[in-house]
Motif scaffolding. Structure first.
Motif, mmCIF file in Angstrom:
data_model
loop_
_atom_site.group_PDB
_atom_site.id
_atom_site.type_symbol
_atom_site.label_atom_id
_atom_site.label_comp_id
_atom_site.label_asym_id
_atom_site.label_seq_id
_atom_site.Cartn_x
_atom_site.Cartn_y
_atom_site.Cartn_z
ATOM 1 N N THR A 1 0.841 -1.211 0.000
ATOM 2 C CA THR A 1 0.000 0.000 0.000
ATOM 3 C C THR A 1 0.871 1.253 0.000
ATOM 4 O OG1 THR A 1 -0.194 -0.132 2.385
ATOM 5 C CG2 THR A 1 -2.064 -0.983 1.113
ATOM 6 N N ASP A 2 1.990 1.194 0.710
ATOM 7 C CA ASP A 2 2.892 2.370 0.700
ATOM 8 C C ASP A 2 3.371 2.689 -0.720
ATOM 9 O OD1 ASP A 2 2.591 2.748 3.315
ATOM 10 O OD2 ASP A 2 4.570 1.967 3.934
ATOM 11 N N SER A 3 3.761 1.581 -1.389
ATOM 12 C CA SER A 3 4.277 1.855 -2.754
ATOM 13 C C SER A 3 3.149 2.343 -3.675
ATOM 14 C CB SER A 3 4.970 0.629 -3.338
ATOM 15 O OG SER A 3 4.027 -0.366 -3.605
ATOM 16 N N LEU A 4 1.941 1.800 -3.446
ATOM 17 C CA LEU A 4 0.814 2.283 -4.258
ATOM 18 C C LEU A 4 0.552 3.760 -3.992
ATOM 19 C CD1 LEU A 4 -1.841 -0.586 -4.222
ATOM 20 C CD2 LEU A 4 -0.696 0.402 -6.206
ATOM 21 N N GLU A 5 0.627 4.117 -2.725
ATOM 22 C CA GLU A 5 0.412 5.540 -2.374
ATOM 23 C C GLU A 5 1.459 6.434 -3.055
ATOM 24 O OE1 GLU A 5 0.218 5.678 1.923
ATOM 25 O OE2 GLU A 5 -1.445 4.240 1.872
ATOM 26 N N ALA A 6 2.682 5.886 -3.090
ATOM 27 C CA ALA A 6 3.740 6.677 -3.749
ATOM 28 C C ALA A 6 3.404 6.884 -5.228
ATOM 29 C CB ALA A 6 5.079 5.972 -3.592
ATOM 30 N N VAL A 7 2.907 5.766 -5.853
ATOM 31 C CA VAL A 7 2.539 5.874 -7.285
ATOM 32 C C VAL A 7 1.424 6.918 -7.458
ATOM 33 C CG1 VAL A 7 1.476 4.625 -9.207
ATOM 34 C CG2 VAL A 7 3.278 3.546 -7.883
ATOM 35 N N ILE A 8 0.396 6.807 -6.543
ATOM 36 C CA ILE A 8 -0.739 7.738 -6.645
ATOM 37 C C ILE A 8 -0.267 9.179 -6.440
ATOM 38 C CG2 ILE A 8 -2.903 8.437 -5.522
ATOM 39 C CD1 ILE A 8 -3.365 5.388 -4.989
ATOM 40 N N GLU A 9 0.581 9.348 -5.435
ATOM 41 C CA GLU A 9 1.101 10.698 -5.155
ATOM 42 C C GLU A 9 1.803 11.261 -6.393
ATOM 43 O OE1 GLU A 9 1.216 12.764 -2.451
ATOM 44 O OE2 GLU A 9 0.024 11.460 -1.129
ATOM 45 N N ASP A 10 2.633 10.362 -6.952
ATOM 46 C CA ASP A 10 3.411 10.804 -8.123
ATOM 47 C C ASP A 10 2.485 11.193 -9.289
ATOM 48 O OD1 ASP A 10 5.839 11.096 -9.641
ATOM 49 O OD2 ASP A 10 5.147 9.318 -10.763
ATOM 50 N N SER A 11 1.470 10.332 -9.546
ATOM 51 C CA SER A 11 0.544 10.633 -10.647
ATOM 52 C C SER A 11 -0.222 11.913 -10.373
ATOM 53 C CB SER A 11 -0.446 9.488 -10.838
ATOM 54 O OG SER A 11 0.244 8.373 -11.306
ATOM 55 N N LEU A 12 -0.634 12.047 -9.070
ATOM 56 C CA LEU A 12 -1.392 13.262 -8.736
ATOM 57 C C LEU A 12 -0.540 14.518 -8.936
ATOM 58 C CD1 LEU A 12 -3.508 12.203 -5.630
ATOM 59 C CD2 LEU A 12 -4.337 12.927 -7.859
ATOM 60 N N GLU A 13 0.723 14.363 -8.575
ATOM 61 C CA GLU A 13 1.605 15.514 -8.721
ATOM 62 C C GLU A 13 1.739 15.905 -10.208
ATOM 63 O OE1 GLU A 13 5.015 15.248 -6.109
ATOM 64 O OE2 GLU A 13 6.106 16.430 -7.615
#
Ligand code: C2E
Ligand code: MG
Ligand code: MG
Length: 655
Positions: A102-114
């Motif tokens: 989930t942490d890595s998924l959050e990182a992916v989401i954060e990155d895409s959102l950014e």
């Protein structure tokens, strides 16, 4: 070298109209080139801009969709993992693994959102991004509680947060994602439509442009062909056809067997020089333009007019219309714009006519009618003359004379005769006139046979210098032999006045033979043109500065007038023999006129001499009117050199 004889004002080739036409051709060509280049640049720029815009917006939205999809996919996975996390509450190790994922998924989401944030900043998509972002953050916060309570074993509270996160926040995120996706999809549709509209526009404007360019090129071609026609077929000044066009037309007439239906007419304006000299060259040009236009207006379909240089025009007119044409040409009224305003002028024409025969070429027709035209210039000739064979024979004879004269000049067959001038107050020799003779195969030929031909063809100037040099040579010879010469006058044609070096050439000969100027006199006839008159004044003054006498020959004929003497410093006036020809039968008025002319010349301090004195009555009359010098058969005919030499030795008459 053959010199061209001045036959009326010749419109120059560097005519301003011709220059204008060339300028216009260049302008039209330049304009079409500019239009072509401009159009192509515009179209390619337009196409490129449309394509760039479209691909930019596609690229951008493609990335946006990619980010949204990543966010959406990762969130689904995230939720699924949360479920697993909760159901795997007992298995501590598994939970750790799930947390890592989930942490890595959050990182992916954060990155895409950014990335999405960067892409949609300050666009209509920005509010959706914020909604997704805040929904996601709230979701994360609640999921944090899920982890917390779940780890504590409080599954109920963890379930509560799980539900809250999913229901209110994930829904919010999903809704915004959906809305954003829909909007992007709509925008992409709109962009596609715009693109296709733009492409259509570009395509249509290309077609329109090509049509416009084609139309413009067509107009340019028509215009250029007109200009070309005008340059090739029209006379630059008058805009009637030129000789080359007449040539083409005549070929057509000959081909269609209609040639002999026509009469060739060569016509020109009587005293055209007068218009040029009195009203100026510009008005002269205008006269030509109006004259040509007027005749062109008279002509009917199939009849032709072409300019043949100067004020000469060649017409091809149907036989039956000749009387009408002659009546039309007899006196023609035209209006011209002069510096003093509009002027009505009456134009009289001369014409030579020739009935065309089937076998004639245009050149032959033109030659024939021009020969007939030349005859209208003869004394007493009518203004229109039909060609006849004798004219051709005369022309051939003139050409023969010309050839022979040129040869005679080289072979020095010309001899100088001297006709004494007599002072009748004391009956003494006071001067002489040098008169040329042609010793042709032992026969003495008078100047009447060849001087007019040489004058017409421009060769007279050579002969004049030949005679003048012979006169100087004779004077030098007499001086060296101790014979006292008298002042000898030599005739110079007015054609010399067109030669800037005329005076210099005369002075060079005088210097070469070292002749005292008092023994020399130059006879000139009065000229009609203003330019000639200016040259005449300058020449007379130049001779005056060197002490050489000048005289006006044949005064009283042609253009001469008393008022001319005001501005012309000639030393001698030679009265034409017509003044006294018929003096024995003349009335008192004529006698008075001669008397007054002589008085006026004397009053102006010019010498006066009368030519052609053949009898005592004439001599006595001249004595009574105070004309002291005479020249004529009564005293002496023109004498050969040796005879005149004995006259020089015994210069007294009657004694
Ligand atoms: P002009 O200069 O007026 O010369 C006078 C002409 O009148 C001469 O004719 C002369 O012979 C003629 N004449 C003289 N006295 C009488 C007379 O009593 N009765 C009649 N009926 N005639 C008389 P000519 O020699 O035949 O010359 C004719 C013209 O030819 C000259 O007229 C002159 O214009 C021209 N001419 C002669 N020699 C030259 C020359 O060297 N150069 C040029 N340019 N012209 C020349
Ligand atoms: Mg003379
Ligand atoms: Mg004379």
């Amino acid at each position: 070298m053959k010199k061209r004889i001045y036959r009326g004002y010749q419109a120059g080739n560097a005519n301003p109209k011709r220059k204008n036409l060339l300028l216009r051709i260049m302008l039209v060509t330049l304009l079409s080139m500019l239009m072509g280049i401009g159009g192509l640049l515009f179209l390619s720029y337009n196409q490129k801009e449309v394509a760039d815009n479209y691909s930019n917006s596609i690229d951008c939205n493609y990335s946006n969709v990619k980010y949204i999809n990543t966010v959406s996919r990762s969130l689904y996975r995230h939720q699924a993992l949360i479920y697993q996390y909760m159901s795997a509450a007992a298995e501590g190790k598994k939970r750790e693994e799930i947390r890592e994922i989930t942490d890595s998924l959050e990182a992916v989401i954060e990155d895409s959102l950014e990335k999405l944030n960067e892409s949609v900043m300050e666009t209509a998509y920005e509010p959706y991004y914020h909604s997704i972002y805040s929904g996601y953050k709230s979701y994360l916060k609640n999921i944090g509680y899920v982890f917390y309570f779940s780890d504590k074993g409080d599954t109920a509270t963890a379930g509560y947060y799980m539900e809250t996160a999913l229901q209110s926040y994930i829904e919010k995120v999903n809704q915004s994602v959906e809305e954003l996706s829909t909007m992007i999809a709509e925008d992409m549709d709109a962009a596609e439509q715009l693109m296709s509209r733009r492409i259509n526009f570009a395509r249509q404007s290309s077609v329109l442009f090509i049509i416009l360019l084609a139309a413009f090129s067509l107009i340019t071609m028509i215009y250029c062909s007109r200009i070309f026609d005008s340059l090739v077929n029209k006379d630059a000044l008058t805009q009637v056809d030129n000789y080359e066009k007449l040539q083409k037309d005549s070929t057509r007439l000959i081909k269609h067997g209609r040639w002999e239906e026509y009469v060739g007419v060569s016509c020109n304006i009587k005293d055209f020089n007068y218009f040029n000299q009195q009203l100026g060259d510009k008005t002269g040009d205008m006269v030509l333009i109006r004259y040509a236009a007027s005749i062109a207006g008279f002509l009917q379909k199939g009849e032709k007019i072409a300019r043949n240089g100067g004020d000469n025009f060649i017409l091809l007119v149907r036989q039956e219309r000749i009387p009408e044409l002659l009546a039309y040409l007899q006196n023609m009224e035209i209006s011209v714009d002069t510096p003093e305003g509009m002027k009505k002028l009456t134009i009289y024409s001369r014409c030579g006519l020739y009935q065309i025969r089937e076998q004639d070429s245009l050149r032959e027709v033109v030659n024939a009618c021009c020969l007939a035209l030349a005859d209208t210039r003869m004394n007493g000739a009518p203004d229109h003359v039909w060609y006849d064979r004798a004219m051709h024979d005369r022309m051939v004879e003139r050409k023969e004379i010309l050839v022979q004269c040129r040869k005679a000049l080289q072979e020095r067959e010309f001899v100088v005769y001297y006709q004494p001038k007599v002072n009748i107050a004391v009956d003494t020799l006071c001067g002489a006139e040098a008169l040329v003779r042609w010793n042709r195969d032992g026969q003495v030929v008078g100047p009447g046979q060849f001087v007019p031909v040489l004058e017409e063809e421009g060769y007279i100037t050579e002969l004049d210098f030949y005679v003048f040099e012979q006169v100087c040579r004779d004077i030098r010879n007499w001086l060296e032999r101790g014979i006292r010469p008298v002042r000898i006058s030599s005739n110079f044609s007015k054609l010399h006045l067109r030669d800037q070096a005329f005076a210099a050439k005369v002075l060079e000969i005088v210097r070469r033979y070292q002749i005292d100027s008092r023994y020399l006199e130059i006879e000139l006839t009065e000229s009609s043109g203003y330019e000639d008159f200016k040259a005449l004044v300058a020449f007379v003054d130049e001779m005056g500065r060197h002490g050489i006498y000048t005289s006006i020959d044949d005064f009283g004929t042609g253009y001469s007038s008393l008022s001319l003497l005001k501005n012309l410093n000639v030393n001698v006036v030679k009265l034409d023999k017509s003044f006294i020809e018929d003096i024995e039968n003349a009335d008192e008025a004529h006698e008075k006129m001669v008397e007054n002319v002589v008085r006026m010349i004397n009053d102006l301090h010019r010498e006066v001499i009368c030519e052609g004195v053949e009898n005592r009555i004439q001599a006595d009359f001249l004595r009574t009117v105070n004309c002291q010098q005479v020249q004529g058969y009564l005293y002496d005919r023109p004498l050969p050199h040796e005879v005149f030499e004995s006259r020089l030795k015994h210069p007294v008459y009657g004694g």
